[in-house]
Write a protein that holds these residues in place. Structure first.
Motif, short mmCIF file in Angstrom:
data_model
loop_
_atom_site.label_atom_id
_atom_site.label_comp_id
_atom_site.label_asym_id
_atom_site.label_seq_id
_atom_site.Cartn_x
_atom_site.Cartn_y
_atom_site.Cartn_z
N MET A 128 0.85 -1.20 0.00
CA MET A 128 0.00 0.00 0.00
C MET A 128 0.89 1.25 0.00
O MET A 128 1.80 1.37 0.81
N PRO A 129 0.68 2.21 -0.91
CA PRO A 129 1.53 3.38 -0.98
C PRO A 129 1.34 4.28 0.23
O PRO A 129 0.33 4.22 0.93
N ASN A 130 2.34 5.15 0.43
CA ASN A 130 2.25 6.16 1.48
C ASN A 130 2.10 5.54 2.86
O ASN A 130 1.37 6.05 3.70
N GLN A 131 2.79 4.45 3.12
CA GLN A 131 2.63 3.76 4.39
C GLN A 131 3.96 3.14 4.83
O GLN A 131 4.74 2.66 4.02
N LEU A 132 4.19 3.16 6.13
CA LEU A 132 5.37 2.51 6.70
C LEU A 132 5.21 1.00 6.59
O LEU A 132 4.17 0.45 6.95
N ALA A 133 6.25 0.32 6.08
CA ALA A 133 6.20 -1.14 5.94
C ALA A 133 7.55 -1.72 6.36
O ALA A 133 8.61 -1.15 6.04
N VAL A 134 7.52 -2.85 7.08
CA VAL A 134 8.75 -3.48 7.55
C VAL A 134 8.69 -4.99 7.34
O VAL A 134 7.61 -5.57 7.20
N SER A 135 9.89 -5.60 7.30
CA SER A 135 10.02 -7.05 7.39
C SER A 135 10.65 -7.36 8.73
O SER A 135 11.50 -6.60 9.21
N ILE A 136 10.23 -8.46 9.35
CA ILE A 136 10.76 -8.77 10.69
C ILE A 136 11.23 -10.21 10.77
O ILE A 136 10.79 -11.08 10.03
N GLY A 137 12.15 -10.43 11.69
CA GLY A 137 12.61 -11.77 12.02
C GLY A 137 12.86 -11.83 13.51
O GLY A 137 13.40 -10.88 14.10
N GLN A 138 12.49 -12.95 14.16
CA GLN A 138 12.66 -13.08 15.60
C GLN A 138 13.04 -14.50 15.97
O GLN A 138 12.65 -15.46 15.30
N TYR A 139 13.81 -14.59 17.05
CA TYR A 139 14.18 -15.93 17.55
C TYR A 139 14.55 -15.79 19.02
O TYR A 139 15.21 -14.83 19.43
N SER A 140 14.14 -16.78 19.82
CA SER A 140 14.52 -16.79 21.23
C SER A 140 14.59 -18.24 21.71
O SER A 140 13.73 -19.06 21.37
N ASP A 141 15.63 -18.55 22.51
CA ASP A 141 15.81 -19.91 23.03
C ASP A 141 16.53 -19.82 24.37
O ASP A 141 17.30 -18.89 24.62
N LYS A 142 16.28 -20.83 25.22
CA LYS A 142 16.91 -20.83 26.54
C LYS A 142 18.40 -21.13 26.49
O LYS A 142 19.14 -20.88 27.44
N GLY A 143 18.87 -21.67 25.35
CA GLY A 143 20.30 -21.99 25.24
C GLY A 143 20.70 -23.06 26.23
O GLY A 143 20.00 -24.07 26.39
N ARG A 144 21.80 -22.85 26.91
CA ARG A 144 22.30 -23.85 27.86
C ARG A 144 21.70 -23.69 29.25
O ARG A 144 22.01 -24.47 30.16
N LYS A 145 20.83 -22.72 29.42
CA LYS A 145 20.19 -22.52 30.72
C LYS A 145 18.94 -23.38 30.84
O LYS A 145 18.37 -23.84 29.84
N ASP A 146 18.47 -23.56 32.08
CA ASP A 146 17.28 -24.37 32.32
C ASP A 146 15.99 -23.63 31.96
O ASP A 146 14.97 -24.26 31.68
N GLN A 147 16.06 -22.30 31.96
CA GLN A 147 14.85 -21.50 31.74
C GLN A 147 15.19 -20.30 30.87
O GLN A 147 16.28 -19.73 30.96
N ASN A 148 14.26 -19.95 29.99
CA ASN A 148 14.44 -18.76 29.17
C ASN A 148 13.86 -17.55 29.89
O ASN A 148 12.65 -17.42 30.03
N GLN A 149 14.72 -16.67 30.37
CA GLN A 149 14.28 -15.48 31.09
C GLN A 149 14.16 -14.26 30.17
O GLN A 149 13.80 -13.19 30.62
N ASP A 150 14.47 -14.44 28.89
CA ASP A 150 14.29 -13.36 27.91
C ASP A 150 12.83 -13.31 27.48
O ASP A 150 12.10 -14.30 27.58
N PHE A 151 12.44 -12.15 26.94
CA PHE A 151 11.12 -12.02 26.33
C PHE A 151 11.20 -10.96 25.25
O PHE A 151 11.92 -9.96 25.40
N HIS A 152 10.47 -11.17 24.15
CA HIS A 152 10.52 -10.21 23.06
C HIS A 152 9.16 -10.13 22.37
O HIS A 152 8.32 -11.01 22.55
N GLY A 153 8.96 -9.07 21.59
CA GLY A 153 7.71 -8.93 20.86
C GLY A 153 7.75 -7.75 19.90
O GLY A 153 8.48 -6.78 20.10
N ILE A 154 6.97 -7.86 18.84
CA ILE A 154 6.81 -6.78 17.86
C ILE A 154 5.32 -6.65 17.56
O ILE A 154 4.63 -7.65 17.38
#
Length: 576
Positions: free
Chosen positions: A1-27
């Protein structure tokens, strides 16, 4: 749509070597009109490993920003909206810690880092505290936009100096920058960026530019393979399109409705019957009309732009903004719009009809008003202005012609054609306007220096009106409009309202002198202070007006002087 802000996004989150994932993210990418008025929000938070509840803090911080930011007024600036939401969440996190058994150990409380990116129109707004990071990539070059808020005790020991929930007051880093099409932002927690150079980030993005989720997961996987022992979270935001700056396109949007012809009594326009012409000029036509579709018996005021201004987009925008502004203000002292839900053919605005007189006419009818009647009018105007200021709006054209007094005594501000709305000014589609939109005699001095107005600028205009009601004159005449340098403004001299023929308290004169100071920083900080000081003498005035001791109590004065002299003589004799 013209005249409008447009973005592409990518996201990833994992606990890694820890027992719990204490990170949080959002768009969150909203639909119109919020996409234009509020923008796109991305946020990432990182809990601290010493706390068993920091994952709650991370989720609460991100979710509250994504949810509550869009509940703030669209008239507010991005900064004010974000700061209000984040401050409220910070207070909640801190209070949760204070209620828990960890109130004396912040490292175990509701604490997390937070980095947020808000994209609105052609601008990126950065909000940050803690040690998560935001990177910016443009044309192959990268830059780090945030500073780690971490204090190092030794080469192996450190602690967060700033984070959500640590302190009751929020100490947030914020900045803004203009964005370009193709710009890329990366938000990452320390579990990723400590094991991944920014140049390598750019390579991952370039390799998977069409699948940014894959690029984000590869970044996290790379950090994991390099030995990261922390949670792994990444967000990628790429600017695909920006709102158009094409003026012709904006004019087309503003003039989708036809300009109404000049109307006469008994003419009809979109379901309204014209009763009489109230006002006509080269810029607009104002009519008293009857709503044929709603037989309420209450007349309405229709305002239509002149056809001569069809090629003046700045004026058209101000014209349409009047109704938009009125719909967002809820005050008994601000003119209310009339809802026209049916389809329109012509371009016009509709407002309630105020039966009464302008303040200009009131002053002609009341050349020597009582102090009480002046106070009552000023207090009501002040309430109307405060309704603007709470929504981060500046009226910028407060004058007697723009103030109506109903037959019942209710005072209303009726014109918003020069109003500045912080949230709208951040939108690219908004046209540049002249800095001085108000009437010269009532305009604050800072505008003539090319400075931006503040709440104190509207206060100056209110004080000019107050002065005029009491004296019939203007405090500086037309000298303010001619004083276009600091040096010239410093030469402006206030003339007292006190006169042998007027019953005006001295403290009122003192309040006016302060409110009318050419320097905005020497005026009152708020309109409410000015209104309060019109009703009773301030402490500062009483201290200033207190007579010297020799006049109030000569005996005590000379006793004090004698005691000081005796003390001096004793001292000299003792050491001679």
């Amino acid at each position: 749509m013209p005249n409008q802000l447009a973005v592409s996004i990518g996201q990833y989150s994992d606990k890694g070597r820890k027992d719990q994932n204490q990170d949080f993210h959002g768009i969150l990418i909203p639909n119109e009109p919020q996409l234009s008025t509020k923008g796109i929000v991305a946020a990432i938070a990182d809990g601290i490993s010493s706390s068993q509840v920091s994952h709650i803090a991370s989720e609460a911080s991100v979710r509250s920003l994504l949810d509550d930011y869009y509940c703030t007024s669209e008239t507010w600036s991005v900064k004010k909206s974000a700061m209000q939401v984040l401050s409220a969440n910070n207070s909640w996190l801190h209070s949760q810690t204070q209620k828990s058994e960890h109130r004396y150990n912040k490292d175990k409380g509701y604490v997390c880092t937070l980095s947020a990116l808000i994209l609105k129109s052609n601008t990126a707004y950065i909000f940050h505290l803690g040690d998560s990071r935001i990177y910016h990539f443009r044309a192959g070059a990268s830059s780090l936009l945030t500073e780690d808020h971490r204090t190092w005790v030794s080469s192996e020991q450190s602690y967060l100096s700033r984070a959500m929930g640590i302190f009751p007051q929020l100490d947030l880093e914020h900045q803004s920058m203009t964005v370009e099409k193709g710009d890329i932002f990366v938000l990452a927690t320390d579990g990723v960026y400590e094991y991944l150079e920014s140049e390598r980030m750019g390579e991952f993005i370039k390799d998977d530019i069409n699948d940014l989720d894959l690029a984000a997961s590869k970044m996290a996987q790379h950090a994991f393979e390099q030995g990261s022992t922390d949670n792994l979270s990444v967000q990628i935001i790429k600017i695909d399109d920006l709102p158009s700056k094409d003026v012709n396109e904006r004019i087309k949007q503003l003039t989708q409705l036809a300009f109404p012809p000049v109307l006469n009594e008994r003419s009809e326009c979109d379901g309204f019957k014209i009763l009489r012409v109230l006002y006509a000029s080269s810029r607009s036509h104002v009519y008293l009309a009857e709503n044929l579709h709603h037989n309420t018996g209450q007349p309405v005021v229709l305002k239509a732009p002149s056809i001569e201004l069809k090629e003046d987009p700045a004026h058209l925008e101000r014209f349409l903004m009047e109704e938009w502004i009125a719909r967002r203000i809820n005050s008994a002292h601000v003119l209310k719009p009339v809802d026209v839900s049916r389809e329109r053919k012509y371009l016009f605005t509709a407002f309630e009809f105020v039966e009464g007189q302008t303040l200009t006419q009131w002053m002609l009818d009341n050349p020597k008003p009582s102090m009480q009647s002046v106070r009552q009018i000023v207090e009501q105007i002040a309430k109307g202005l405060q309704a603007f200021h709470r929504l981060e709006m500046l009226h910028q054209d407060l004058r007697p012609e723009n103030i109506m007094i109903e037959s019942s005594g209710v005072v209303k501000i009726i014109d918003f054609g020069s109003t500045k709305v912080a949230g709208v000014m951040e939108m690219t589609q908004s046209f540049e306007h002249d800095n001085i939109l108000g009437t010269m005699q009532y305009t604050a001095p800072e505008y003539f220096l090319g400075e931006a107005g503040t709440d104190r600028s509207d206060l100056f205009s209110l004080a000019v009106i107050t002065y005029q009601m009491l004296t019939g004159d203007l405090p500086y005449g037309i000298k303010v409009s001619k004083a276009r340098t600091k040096n010239a403004q410093n030469k402006l001299r206030y003339h007292t309202v006190l006169h042998d023929d007027r019953e005006i308290p001295a403290w009122v004169d003192d309040a006016l002198k302060k409110a009318l100071h050419p320097d905005p920083f020497k005026r009152y900080q708020s309109i409410s202070e000015f209104v309060f000081d019109l009703s009773q003498p301030s402490k500062a005035f009483l201290r200033k007006s207190k007579a010297p001791l020799i006049e109030r109590d000569p005996v005590v004065f000379w006793q004090s002087v004698s005691a000081i002299l005796v003390a001096i003589i004793v001292y000299l004799l003792a050491y001679s």
